[in-house]
Design an enzyme around this catalytic site. Sequence first.
Site, short mmCIF file in Angstrom:
data_model
loop_
_atom_site.label_atom_id
_atom_site.label_comp_id
_atom_site.label_asym_id
_atom_site.label_seq_id
_atom_site.Cartn_x
_atom_site.Cartn_y
_atom_site.Cartn_z
N ASP A 156 49.42 38.13 37.29
CA ASP A 156 49.42 38.81 38.60
C ASP A 156 50.74 39.54 38.84
O ASP A 156 51.20 39.65 39.98
CB ASP A 156 49.12 37.84 39.75
CG ASP A 156 48.77 38.58 41.04
OD1 ASP A 156 48.37 39.75 40.97
OD2 ASP A 156 48.93 37.97 42.12
N HIS A 167 45.29 39.07 34.16
CA HIS A 167 45.38 39.59 35.54
C HIS A 167 46.72 40.30 35.69
O HIS A 167 47.76 39.67 35.82
CB HIS A 167 45.28 38.45 36.56
CG HIS A 167 45.28 38.92 37.99
ND1 HIS A 167 44.35 38.47 38.90
CD2 HIS A 167 46.07 39.79 38.67
CE1 HIS A 167 44.58 39.04 40.08
NE2 HIS A 167 45.63 39.84 39.97
N HIS A 186 39.42 37.46 44.26
CA HIS A 186 40.62 37.14 45.04
C HIS A 186 40.16 36.10 46.06
O HIS A 186 39.47 36.44 47.02
CB HIS A 186 41.20 38.38 45.74
CG HIS A 186 42.46 38.07 46.49
ND1 HIS A 186 43.71 38.40 46.04
CD2 HIS A 186 42.65 37.37 47.64
CE1 HIS A 186 44.62 37.96 46.88
NE2 HIS A 186 44.00 37.32 47.87
N HIS A 218 44.38 33.85 40.25
CA HIS A 218 45.63 33.26 40.75
C HIS A 218 45.37 32.09 41.68
O HIS A 218 45.71 32.13 42.87
CB HIS A 218 46.54 34.30 41.40
CG HIS A 218 45.83 35.36 42.23
ND1 HIS A 218 44.92 35.05 43.21
CD2 HIS A 218 45.92 36.70 42.22
CE1 HIS A 218 44.48 36.18 43.75
NE2 HIS A 218 45.08 37.18 43.16
N HIS A 225 48.75 44.05 37.40
CA HIS A 225 48.70 45.30 38.15
C HIS A 225 49.66 46.29 37.49
O HIS A 225 50.85 46.01 37.38
CB HIS A 225 49.13 45.08 39.60
CG HIS A 225 48.24 44.14 40.34
ND1 HIS A 225 47.15 44.56 41.05
CD2 HIS A 225 48.25 42.79 40.44
CE1 HIS A 225 46.53 43.50 41.57
NE2 HIS A 225 47.18 42.41 41.20
N LYS A 256 36.11 43.19 40.25
CA LYS A 256 37.00 42.42 41.11
C LYS A 256 36.50 42.42 42.55
O LYS A 256 36.29 43.49 43.14
CB LYS A 256 38.41 43.03 41.05
CG LYS A 256 39.46 42.32 41.89
CD LYS A 256 39.87 40.97 41.32
CE LYS A 256 40.85 40.24 42.21
NZ LYS A 256 42.23 40.65 42.02
C1 NCD Z 1 48.79 42.28 44.48
C2 NCD Z 1 49.21 43.74 44.50
O1 NCD Z 1 50.33 44.03 44.91
O2 NCD Z 1 48.44 44.60 44.07
N1 NCD Z 1 49.69 41.53 45.29
C3 NCD Z 1 49.91 40.19 45.23
O3 NCD Z 1 50.65 39.68 46.07
N2 NCD Z 1 49.38 39.45 44.30
C4 NCD Z 1 47.38 42.15 44.91
C5 NCD Z 1 46.76 40.82 44.62
O4 NCD Z 1 46.51 40.47 43.46
O5 NCD Z 1 46.54 40.06 45.57
ZN ZN Z 2 46.63 40.52 41.59
#
Ligand code: NCD
Ligand code: ZN
Length: 367
Positions: free
Chosen positions: A264, A25, A153, A191, A27, A116
Amino acid sequence: MMESMVRADEGSEETLELPRPDDWHVHFRDGAEMEAVAHHTARVFGRALVMPNLRPPVTTVAAALAYRERILAAVRRRGGAAARFFPVMTLYLTEESDPREIDRAAATEGLVRAVKLYPAGATTNAEMGVQSVERVFRVLERMEKQGVVLCVHGEVSDRRVDVFDREAVFVERVLAPLVARFPGLKVVLEHVTTAEGVAFVQETPPTVAATITAHHLLYSRNALFEGGVRPHFYCLPVLKRERHREALLAAAVGGSGKFFLGSDSAPHPRSRKEGECGCAGCFTAHAALPLYAEAFASVGALGALRGFASEFGARFYGFPVSEERVRLVRRSWEVPVSYDYLPGDPLIPLRAGERLEWFVEVGDDGA
Ligand code: NCD
Ligand code: ZN
């Protein structure tokens, strides 16, 4: 004994060698932001499941594969282990998603492996998410049939529900009925942050698993208010009470194949974090494995990191455990105070300017 895997050699250094891990996971964002962060993950991890919450969101296989190529181009320029990185892509589920897109994803043989589910409005760029799961049942049926994984999520976005209760309420109202209705669907509670979430995953069949972040293993919600408001500890789902952190850590080190690594890591420029209304997301990719090592070592369970980081997720997603090796070395290093990200707007990493105890050595990256 787990500790037997941690040996002292090369002078006084403690080391743990493990198969190259995966991050299930992460970003990366896109464009310059992606170029700035993807190499942190790609240097250490063999694969990562890349989240689709871009603007516009990644809703089609064609868009996911094009995004994948941009990531590959960026990490290949870095050379070394990063150049062998294998991004695994996700599609962003909307109420307009077409079940035929699932057939296309299944045909990519692992390049696009998951979808997702963001409850509409639950987190960063989740506005296009799902308001009512009934409206995506046809897509979920197709995923169940095709073996495409649903990443969730797990928070209700109902503003009437206390922000600290949104995961537990989601599990009860949405996730439990969904798992009962689609018993063959592979589901990951992303998460996970609560004892309730952990218990749910433990009680359900092997089709249900969860990722756990390093920051939720290391911090309780106290970290958000240590001497003042700490925006760099703000993420969603928000950090919870200490008893939840303890439940997460017990699950992570417990050796169950249902719990595996998903950092995450979620970069935002400083101006979006340190403001009147800061964005949710902690950037941890610069130190993901060291942060997990710190959490596992805090309960004397460093040896359990192997399954959690390198084996269980790969098995769940249907990939082989890596033949490559990385080495965690107990050697302290200082986290930079910031990393370049956008012009004049840097990225503040978790533990900026502080020392970490564990360092990762990767075969051929010159480290
Ligand atoms: C994530 C993001 O910034 O894309 N933010 C977070 O607080 N984890 C999105 C997510 O996974 O909820
Ligand atoms: Zn995330």
